[in-house]
Scaffold this motif. Structure first.
Motif, PDB file in Angstrom:
ATOM      1  N   LEU A   1     -11.437 -32.461 -25.751  1.00  0.00           N
ATOM      2  CA  LEU A   1     -11.309 -31.468 -26.782  1.00  0.00           C
ATOM      3  C   LEU A   1     -10.881 -30.017 -26.372  1.00  0.00           C
ATOM      4  CD1 LEU A   1     -14.236 -32.360 -28.994  1.00  0.00           C
ATOM      5  CD2 LEU A   1     -11.993 -32.628 -29.711  1.00  0.00           C
ATOM      6  N   HIS A   2     -11.473 -29.462 -25.385  1.00  0.00           N
ATOM      7  CA  HIS A   2     -11.537 -28.085 -24.949  1.00  0.00           C
ATOM      8  C   HIS A   2     -10.536 -27.780 -23.664  1.00  0.00           C
ATOM      9  CE1 HIS A   2     -14.426 -27.853 -28.066  1.00  0.00           C
ATOM     10  NE2 HIS A   2     -15.467 -28.550 -27.462  1.00  0.00           N
ATOM     11  N   LYS A   3     -10.320 -28.833 -22.844  1.00  0.00           N
ATOM     12  CA  LYS A   3      -9.612 -28.398 -21.635  1.00  0.00           C
ATOM     13  C   LYS A   3      -8.365 -29.340 -21.642  1.00  0.00           C
ATOM     14  CE  LYS A   3     -14.063 -28.134 -19.340  1.00  0.00           C
ATOM     15  NZ  LYS A   3     -15.032 -28.663 -18.435  1.00  0.00           N
ATOM     16  N   SER A   4      -7.800 -29.830 -22.785  1.00  0.00           N
ATOM     17  CA  SER A   4      -6.621 -30.304 -22.681  1.00  0.00           C
ATOM     18  C   SER A   4      -5.857 -30.283 -24.100  1.00  0.00           C
ATOM     19  CB  SER A   4      -6.642 -31.903 -22.481  1.00  0.00           C
ATOM     20  OG  SER A   4      -7.203 -32.436 -23.822  1.00  0.00           O
ATOM     21  N   ASP A   5      -4.453 -30.446 -24.126  1.00  0.00           N
ATOM     22  CA  ASP A   5      -3.742 -30.429 -25.191  1.00  0.00           C
ATOM     23  C   ASP A   5      -3.481 -32.020 -25.846  1.00  0.00           C
ATOM     24  OD1 ASP A   5      -3.347 -27.727 -24.758  1.00  0.00           O
ATOM     25  OD2 ASP A   5      -1.648 -28.112 -23.255  1.00  0.00           O
ATOM     26  N   MET A   6      -4.162 -32.643 -25.715  1.00  0.00           N
ATOM     27  CA  MET A   6      -3.929 -34.116 -26.118  1.00  0.00           C
ATOM     28  C   MET A   6      -4.163 -33.988 -27.605  1.00  0.00           C
ATOM     29  SD  MET A   6      -6.099 -37.705 -25.518  1.00  0.00           S
ATOM     30  CE  MET A   6      -5.565 -37.866 -23.749  1.00  0.00           C
ATOM     31  N   SER A   7      -3.222 -34.610 -28.518  1.00  0.00           N
ATOM     32  CA  SER A   7      -3.290 -34.546 -29.879  1.00  0.00           C
ATOM     33  C   SER A   7      -3.914 -35.578 -30.417  1.00  0.00           C
ATOM     34  CB  SER A   7      -1.821 -34.839 -30.341  1.00  0.00           C
ATOM     35  OG  SER A   7      -1.946 -34.915 -31.647  1.00  0.00           O
ATOM     36  N   ILE A   8      -5.047 -35.680 -30.967  1.00  0.00           N
ATOM     37  CA  ILE A   8      -6.081 -36.565 -31.412  1.00  0.00           C
ATOM     38  C   ILE A   8      -6.024 -36.752 -33.115  1.00  0.00           C
ATOM     39  CG2 ILE A   8      -8.378 -37.717 -31.451  1.00  0.00           C
ATOM     40  CD1 ILE A   8      -8.865 -35.819 -29.093  1.00  0.00           C
ATOM     41  N   PRO A   9      -5.418 -37.629 -33.793  1.00  0.00           N
ATOM     42  CA  PRO A   9      -5.182 -37.614 -35.207  1.00  0.00           C
ATOM     43  C   PRO A   9      -6.574 -37.845 -35.637  1.00  0.00           C
ATOM     44  CG  PRO A   9      -3.696 -39.298 -34.143  1.00  0.00           C
ATOM     45  CD  PRO A   9      -4.576 -38.852 -32.965  1.00  0.00           C
ATOM     46  N   LEU A  10      -6.802 -37.719 -37.118  1.00  0.00           N
ATOM     47  CA  LEU A  10      -8.160 -37.516 -37.688  1.00  0.00           C
ATOM     48  C   LEU A  10      -8.705 -38.968 -37.673  1.00  0.00           C
ATOM     49  CD1 LEU A  10     -10.508 -36.398 -39.174  1.00  0.00           C
ATOM     50  CD2 LEU A  10      -8.985 -36.625 -41.342  1.00  0.00           C
ATOM     51  N   ASP A  11      -8.028 -39.950 -37.946  1.00  0.00           N
ATOM     52  CA  ASP A  11      -8.483 -41.426 -37.981  1.00  0.00           C
ATOM     53  C   ASP A  11      -9.129 -41.944 -36.355  1.00  0.00           C
ATOM     54  OD1 ASP A  11      -5.919 -41.739 -36.858  1.00  0.00           O
ATOM     55  OD2 ASP A  11      -5.976 -43.645 -37.375  1.00  0.00           O
ATOM     56  N   ILE A  12      -8.634 -41.285 -35.486  1.00  0.00           N
ATOM     57  CA  ILE A  12      -8.996 -41.480 -34.277  1.00  0.00           C
ATOM     58  C   ILE A  12     -10.406 -40.738 -33.876  1.00  0.00           C
ATOM     59  CG2 ILE A  12      -8.524 -41.407 -31.694  1.00  0.00           C
ATOM     60  CD1 ILE A  12      -6.944 -43.439 -32.960  1.00  0.00           C
ATOM     61  N   LYS A  13     -10.305 -39.559 -34.444  1.00  0.00           N
ATOM     62  CA  LYS A  13     -11.497 -38.832 -34.320  1.00  0.00           C
ATOM     63  C   LYS A  13     -12.737 -39.182 -34.934  1.00  0.00           C
ATOM     64  CE  LYS A  13      -9.619 -34.014 -33.353  1.00  0.00           C
ATOM     65  NZ  LYS A  13      -9.387 -32.644 -33.697  1.00  0.00           N
ATOM     66  N   LEU A  14     -12.379 -39.717 -36.182  1.00  0.00           N
ATOM     67  CA  LEU A  14     -13.362 -40.662 -36.883  1.00  0.00           C
ATOM     68  C   LEU A  14     -13.989 -41.869 -36.130  1.00  0.00           C
ATOM     69  CD1 LEU A  14     -12.206 -40.410 -40.670  1.00  0.00           C
ATOM     70  CD2 LEU A  14     -14.379 -39.691 -39.625  1.00  0.00           C
ATOM     71  N   GLY A  15     -12.959 -42.454 -35.360  1.00  0.00           N
ATOM     72  CA  GLY A  15     -13.474 -43.638 -34.708  1.00  0.00           C
ATOM     73  C   GLY A  15     -14.207 -43.286 -33.389  1.00  0.00           C
ATOM     74  N   ILE A  16     -14.020 -41.910 -32.954  1.00  0.00           N
ATOM     75  CA  ILE A  16     -14.937 -41.622 -31.977  1.00  0.00           C
ATOM     76  C   ILE A  16     -16.237 -41.322 -32.143  1.00  0.00           C
ATOM     77  CG2 ILE A  16     -15.200 -39.938 -30.267  1.00  0.00           C
ATOM     78  CD1 ILE A  16     -12.229 -39.438 -30.171  1.00  0.00           C
ATOM     79  N   ALA A  17     -16.310 -40.530 -33.550  1.00  0.00           N
ATOM     80  CA  ALA A  17     -17.652 -40.406 -34.099  1.00  0.00           C
ATOM     81  C   ALA A  17     -18.309 -41.648 -34.475  1.00  0.00           C
ATOM     82  CB  ALA A  17     -17.425 -39.361 -35.268  1.00  0.00           C
ATOM     83  N   ILE A  18     -17.786 -42.647 -34.990  1.00  0.00           N
ATOM     84  CA  ILE A  18     -18.421 -43.668 -35.446  1.00  0.00           C
ATOM     85  C   ILE A  18     -18.977 -44.377 -34.182  1.00  0.00           C
ATOM     86  CG2 ILE A  18     -17.898 -46.013 -36.437  1.00  0.00           C
ATOM     87  CD1 ILE A  18     -15.841 -44.738 -38.276  1.00  0.00           C
ATOM     88  N   GLY A  19     -18.201 -44.425 -33.074  1.00  0.00           N
ATOM     89  CA  GLY A  19     -18.734 -45.169 -31.941  1.00  0.00           C
ATOM     90  C   GLY A  19     -19.960 -44.356 -31.431  1.00  0.00           C
ATOM     91  N   CYS A  20     -20.013 -43.260 -31.482  1.00  0.00           N
ATOM     92  CA  CYS A  20     -21.095 -42.589 -30.984  1.00  0.00           C
ATOM     93  C   CYS A  20     -22.430 -42.539 -31.930  1.00  0.00           C
ATOM     94  CB  CYS A  20     -20.758 -40.909 -30.894  1.00  0.00           C
ATOM     95  SG  CYS A  20     -22.086 -39.785 -30.048  1.00  0.00           S
ATOM     96  N   ALA A  21     -21.906 -42.702 -33.193  1.00  0.00           N
ATOM     97  CA  ALA A  21     -23.117 -42.891 -34.292  1.00  0.00           C
ATOM     98  C   ALA A  21     -23.636 -44.130 -34.040  1.00  0.00           C
ATOM     99  CB  ALA A  21     -22.695 -42.314 -35.722  1.00  0.00           C
TER     100      ALA A  21
END
Length: 691
Positions: free
Chosen positions: A113-133
């Protein structure tokens, strides 16, 4: 390696030095220690080694081990749940404390998130959040087997959310996790955590609850949708959001510009709303983590299927889950299937797998838009779950394949082993039935052997050893004694690191069902076997045939590995090897011509001889056929000798004279006991069932 406790190894300091090549590859550093990448030589697995800097943290260290190990044993699992980083072992030395965990390839969310320029679509971000939750929901529902203590994580932040190649979440760093003794609140005067993500109520009052994790997760949600630090210097992103909402303008500019287009705005606003609820200072108003996970799953579904958010009426949002259950997405109650008694029976025999609806399968496969293969009996599709996990969806087409399909699924649903394919779920409310498995990217060993891809001898040894160990596990009493029955290069899949996964359990058979074992038993003894076989002697023959067949077919797999013969089937390959060793007393004529080093050819000779022993068919010589346990042991010894440059005399020799002590104690079950405990047949007149 060193001695072990249940599912977790205890390493020596010397072993850790070897694993990390004397701490040569630093991959992370935090307030409590340093993290190094390493390789488990015996298992060929990449690992992460966390070395504590301060020795006064011994108590916290042992609590981290206890909690991390408990995460895998809470629901009878043999390893950690897939959303939690797996603990492999630990080391307590005179001058150091170290944890060994699985290595996660894509680093942590903070760096991305804070040290790279990797593009992350919203559905992938939601997937990351779901996994952590989901992982936190799992933790909050845990009670360690030895007591009634609840668990919370205590240090949720992007740096402790690791991501694999598919950006699937793995929650790590349980160093601040706490047991909440016989309740859901604890007070402490010793504050530990990360400023910026720490619950203010914990900071000011020392009050710990699972809601402390909810607050931290809310901060992570804000950072996911903004790609900014929530607290940076004097700036506070939450206050800025609140002001923008109050003014009714300027909200869009606060979101990550890469995802803040018009079609995403309603979903982003709902995520912001959920994050705000998580970080409220009214601790009673914060949602439970299972509710957070549920709402995020609905949002991801809405993102893919509808331009409008329908949280208020969405059917899955209305489903209720009791706090204290396991993963809320797992198996629903039998009442859901009471209209179909056949499906209810199937469900009762399944292990801890998720039950999908037809609509969910359509979403996972994007309406079956990514086919992998189509055969006479099944169609296979690639799909993606809400948490970004890639899966394979098997849709069986004909009723006549239903029985073997269900048989394989029910057996697999009770198995957890790193070299056996994972069954993740099924769909029972439609015809045909559907099973969902983990996705293994490289394809089958058959495909790799037939390709032009380089396959080093060390990789071939890894594939052979790990496949043999998977079969050894299946043949053990811990599984109820399972014969696979279809071992072949085509049923061994390989991931990107050439780690094998045994698949296709359609013809597998199991001797002891869970219902037949007494409560608390984890070992099948001879008296239980006697009782089962007395009630159903046919199952003895079926299982024994598969056990023998597994050894026989594994011998053919070994031949394929060392010859890379692209044109011969198993039967022809066995005939060719047999003739080569009879004629030349050597298998060199059959070996892969790309392998020419003298020490490598010597290893191939020993592997070839072992393969021939596995494929013995003559009745009076069957006593010389090894068990799969002996095969796995021999392969490990051969590899060690090859690596160390020692001679074949150092390896275990499997022959008919190696009678085990006490073998006459089981006169009725010599063949089966040979497989389970290494006992030899009592005589060559014992009944022999070959493949």
């Amino acid at each position: 390696m060193g001695s072990t406790s249940p599912n977790v190894k205890i390493f020596t300091e010397d072993e850790i030095q070897t694993i990390t090549s004397n701490y040569s590859t630093l991959i992370g550093r935090g307030g409590f220690g340093e993290v190094y990448r390493g390789v488990l030589d015996a298992d060929y697995d990449l690992v992460a080694v966390k070395r504590y800097i301060r020795l006064d943290l011994r108590e916290e260290f042992m609590e981290e081990v206890t909690i991390h190990r408990g995460a895998g044993t809470q629901f009878g699992l043999h390893e950690a749940p897939p959303l939690v980083v797996k603990l492999i072992g630990y080391c307590i030395g005179e001058s150091t404390l170290m944890l060994v965990t699985e290595y996660i390839s894509n680093g942590n969310l903070d760096d991305i998130l804070h040290k790279s320029d990797m593009s992350i679509p919203l559905d992938i971000k939601l997937g990351i959040a779901i996994g952590c939750a989901e992982a936190l929901s799992y933790m909050h529902s845990m009670h360690l087997p030895s007591d009634d203590n609840l668990i919370y994580h205590g240090d949720i932040k992007p740096a402790n959310i690791l991501l694999d190649d598919n950006l699937t979440t793995k929650v790590s760093d349980f160093g601040l996790s706490r047991l909440l003794f016989s309740g859901d609140t604890q007070f402490t005067t010793s504050l530990k955590g990360s400023m910026g993500y720490m619950d203010p109520i914990y900071f000011h009052e020392g009050r710990l609850t699972p809601k402390s994790d909810v607050y931290s997760f809310g901060i992570v949600l804000f950072e996911l949708i903004t790609r900014k630090r929530v607290k940076h210097g004097e700036n506070n992103l939450i206050r800025t959001f609140n002001k923008a909402c109050a003014k009714g303008k300027g909200l869009k500019e606060l979101f990550d510009a890469a995802i803040a287009d018009e079609k995403n705005m309603k979903i982003l606003k709902e995520i912001r709303k959920l994050a705000t609820e998580c970080v409220t200072l009214d601790i009673r108003a914060r949602p439970e983590m299972n509710d957070v996970a549920k709402r995020l799953r609905v949002l991801k579904k809405d993102l893919k299927s509808s331009p409008q958010c329908i949280l208020a009426t969405h059917s899955s949002w209305q489903n209720t889950y009791k706090q204290g259950t396991s993963m809320p997405s797992f198996k629903k109650g039998l009442t859901f299937f009471k209209g179909n008694s056949s499906n209810s029976k199937i469900l009762s025999e399944l292990g801890n797998v998720r039950i999908f609806t037809k609509e969910e399968i359509n979403e996972v496969t994007q309406n079956y838009s990514n086919p992998l293969s189509t055969g006479m009996s099944a169609e296979v599709y690639k799909g993606t779950l809400e948490d970004n996990t890639q899966v394979v969806v098997n849709k069986f087409l004909h009723e006549d394949s239903k029985e073997v399909f269900i048989n394989g699924g029910m057996i697999l649903s009770h198995i957890v082993h790193k070299n056996i394919i994972k069954l993740l779920g099924c769909c029972l409310d439609d015809k045909p039935l559907i099973f969902i498995y983990e996705y293994i990217p490289k394809g089958s060993l058959f495909d790799i052997l037939a390709s032009q891809e380089d396959l080093l001898l060390d990789l071939r040894m890894r594939i052979a050893i790990k496949t043999a160990e998977a079969l050894e596990y299946l043949h053990s009493s811990a599984t109820g004694i399972i014969g696979h029955g279809r071992v072949a290069t085509s049923t061994i899949l390989l991931d990107d690191n050439f780690i094998p996964k045994l698949t296709d359990f359609s013809r597998a058979c199991k001797l002891i069902k869970k219902s037949e074992a007494t409560a608390g038993d984890n070992v099948i003894n001879s008296s239980l076997l006697e009782e089962v076989l007395y009630n159903d002697l046919s199952c003895y023959g079926s299982v024994l045939m598969n056990l023998e067949s597994d050894v026989y077919n594994f011998g053919a797999v070994l031949m394929a590995l060392i010859s890379r013969d692209k044109n011969s089937d198993h039967g022809d390959l066995i005939v060719k090897f047999s003739k080569a060793y009879e004629t030349d007393k050597s298998g060199k004529a059959m070996f892969d011509h790309d392998i020419t080093a003298e020490e490598d050819v010597t290893l191939l000779e020993e592997m070839g001889r072992l393969a021939l022993q596995c494929t013995i068919l003559k009745g009076d010589e069957m006593v010389k056929r090894p068990t799969i346990k002996e095969v796995a042991t021999q392969l490990r010894m051969l590899r060690r000798s090859w690596k160390e440059g020692t001679t074949e005399a150092d390896t275990i020799q499997v022959d008919g004279t190696d009678a085990r002590p006490g073998m006459s104690a089981e006169p009725r079950l010599p063949n089966l006991m040979r497989h389970l405990f290494g006992y030899r047949r009592i005589s060559t007149s014992d009944p022999i069932i070959t493949c």
